[in-house]
Design a protein around this motif. Structure first.
Motif, short mmCIF file in Angstrom:
data_model
loop_
_atom_site.label_atom_id
_atom_site.label_comp_id
_atom_site.label_asym_id
_atom_site.label_seq_id
_atom_site.Cartn_x
_atom_site.Cartn_y
_atom_site.Cartn_z
N LEU A 171 32.79 13.53 -74.96
CA LEU A 171 33.81 13.82 -75.20
C LEU A 171 34.74 12.60 -75.21
O LEU A 171 35.62 12.59 -76.39
N ASP A 172 34.58 11.50 -74.31
CA ASP A 172 35.14 10.35 -74.26
C ASP A 172 34.28 9.06 -73.90
O ASP A 172 34.00 8.82 -72.78
N PRO A 173 33.52 8.57 -74.98
CA PRO A 173 32.84 7.45 -74.74
C PRO A 173 33.15 6.47 -73.75
O PRO A 173 32.24 5.50 -73.27
N ARG A 174 34.48 6.23 -73.82
CA ARG A 174 35.30 5.17 -73.06
C ARG A 174 35.74 5.48 -71.66
O ARG A 174 36.54 4.83 -71.07
N LEU A 175 35.31 6.58 -71.26
CA LEU A 175 35.88 7.07 -69.88
C LEU A 175 34.88 6.42 -68.76
O LEU A 175 33.91 6.45 -68.45
N VAL A 176 35.60 5.27 -68.37
CA VAL A 176 34.90 4.24 -67.36
C VAL A 176 34.51 5.05 -66.15
O VAL A 176 33.33 4.76 -65.54
N PRO A 177 35.22 5.63 -65.53
CA PRO A 177 34.83 6.44 -64.08
C PRO A 177 33.48 7.47 -64.48
O PRO A 177 32.57 7.01 -63.64
N SER A 178 33.27 7.85 -65.68
CA SER A 178 32.15 8.69 -65.64
C SER A 178 30.93 7.68 -66.05
O SER A 178 29.76 7.77 -65.57
N HIS A 179 31.32 6.44 -66.72
CA HIS A 179 30.07 5.53 -66.82
C HIS A 179 29.54 4.91 -65.65
O HIS A 179 28.56 4.77 -65.18
N PHE A 180 30.73 4.64 -64.44
CA PHE A 180 30.41 3.88 -63.40
C PHE A 180 29.72 4.88 -62.31
O PHE A 180 28.64 4.46 -61.94
N TRP A 181 30.22 6.24 -62.39
CA TRP A 181 29.41 7.13 -61.48
C TRP A 181 28.05 7.55 -62.03
O TRP A 181 27.20 7.76 -61.21
N LEU A 182 27.94 7.74 -63.08
CA LEU A 182 26.40 7.84 -63.74
C LEU A 182 25.56 7.01 -63.47
O LEU A 182 24.53 7.01 -63.17
N GLY A 183 26.20 5.56 -63.42
CA GLY A 183 25.28 4.37 -63.31
C GLY A 183 24.80 4.45 -61.88
O GLY A 183 23.74 4.27 -61.47
N VAL A 184 25.95 4.57 -60.84
CA VAL A 184 25.59 4.92 -59.59
C VAL A 184 24.37 5.87 -59.18
O VAL A 184 23.33 5.84 -58.71
N LEU A 185 24.78 7.20 -59.94
CA LEU A 185 23.45 8.11 -59.80
C LEU A 185 22.20 7.84 -60.33
O LEU A 185 21.20 7.90 -59.66
N LEU A 186 22.31 7.09 -61.57
CA LEU A 186 20.95 6.83 -62.20
C LEU A 186 20.18 5.79 -61.29
O LEU A 186 19.06 5.54 -61.39
N GLU A 187 21.08 4.58 -60.83
CA GLU A 187 20.56 3.52 -59.83
C GLU A 187 19.76 4.41 -58.63
O GLU A 187 18.81 4.00 -58.29
N LYS A 188 20.37 5.28 -58.08
CA LYS A 188 20.01 5.96 -56.62
C LYS A 188 18.46 6.66 -57.29
O LYS A 188 17.71 6.77 -56.61
N GLU A 189 18.33 7.14 -58.67
CA GLU A 189 17.28 7.91 -59.11
C GLU A 189 16.09 6.95 -59.51
O GLU A 189 14.98 7.13 -59.78
N GLY A 190 16.61 5.54 -59.54
CA GLY A 190 15.45 4.39 -59.90
C GLY A 190 15.39 4.14 -61.23
O GLY A 190 14.63 3.49 -61.74
#
Length: 226
Positions: A171-190
């Motif tokens: 819905l909003d590709p520029r939504l920084v919090p979602s980019h950041f927390w998705l990054g955290v999640l993906l990093e935890k998943e390896g």
């Protein structure tokens, strides 16, 4: 005699209707005056909040809700201020009243979810966020998807969290919090490459924000400083 009785009954009906119309006119006038008073109090509250007079603003918003207790807007507004100053339990009460009065009030459901989240009531937060998203008319569902993702993340429901963050970004590709927390999640998943892409997006979109700077630090720790 019959005609007299009929005539008397007719006159009583007319008098009754006249009295009813008079009462309705008085009630309507009183209602309109009360609505105007409530609106004036609400607008004063909004003005005070905008100018940094939080206590005065909250007092005026609560007064608006007291004058016109069945106006969901006033309860939601008072709750939003309470939530922003850390009174999440009190805010919860106001938001519950708002959605009781207007079960289609998506913003109030979103705010209710945030009040629950502030208290660590993650399951309740998820229900409220989903209620907000289920409404046919909603101006900012991306923010709710982002918060929903964080609520799922707090419960370690990672797949659900990922889906919510991705929905927010669709819905909003520029939504920084979602980019950041998705990054955290993906990093935890390896899933390092995907995580880096989202951290880079957060950093590049808002390099001076707290999350932007944090994303830059995470990238450096991951060996990606460019």
């Amino acid at each position: 005699m019959a005609s007299v009785n009929v005539s008397r009954r007719a006159s009583l009906v007319v008098l009754g209707v006249a009295a009813l119309l008079s009462a309705c006119a008085t009630t309507t006038a009183e209602d309109e005056i009360r609505k105007l008073e409530a609106r004036a109090s609400y607008e004063a509250g909004v003005k005070n909040i905008a100018e940094g007079r939080i206590s005065l603003g909250l007092s005026a918003l609560r007064q608006a809700a007291e004058i016109e207790p069945r106006n969901a807007l006033y309860h939601n507004a008072a709750g939003a201020v309470m939530l922003n100053i850390g009174r999440s339990a009190d805010a919860q009460v106001e938001f519950l009243k708002a959605v009781e009065l207007d079960p289609t009030y998506s913003d109030a459901f979103h705010n209710l979810g945030s009040a629950y989240a502030e208290q660590g009531k993650w399951e309740e937060a998820i229900v409220a966020y989903r209620k907000a998203l289920s409404q046919p008319i909603y101006r900012s569902p991306e923010s709710t998807y982002n918060n929903l993702g964080y609520a799922y993340w707090a419960l370690d429901r990672r797949r659900d969290a990922e889906d919510a963050f991705r929905s927010a970004l669709q819905l909003d590709p520029r939504l920084v919090p979602s980019h950041f927390w998705l990054g955290v999640l993906l990093e935890k998943e390896g899933r390092q490459a995907e995580a880096k892409a989202h951290f880079r997006a957060a950093r590049d979109l808002e390099p001076s924000s707290a999350l932007g700077r944090q994303a830059a630090e995470v990238l450096k720790a991951m060996g990606d400083g460019g």
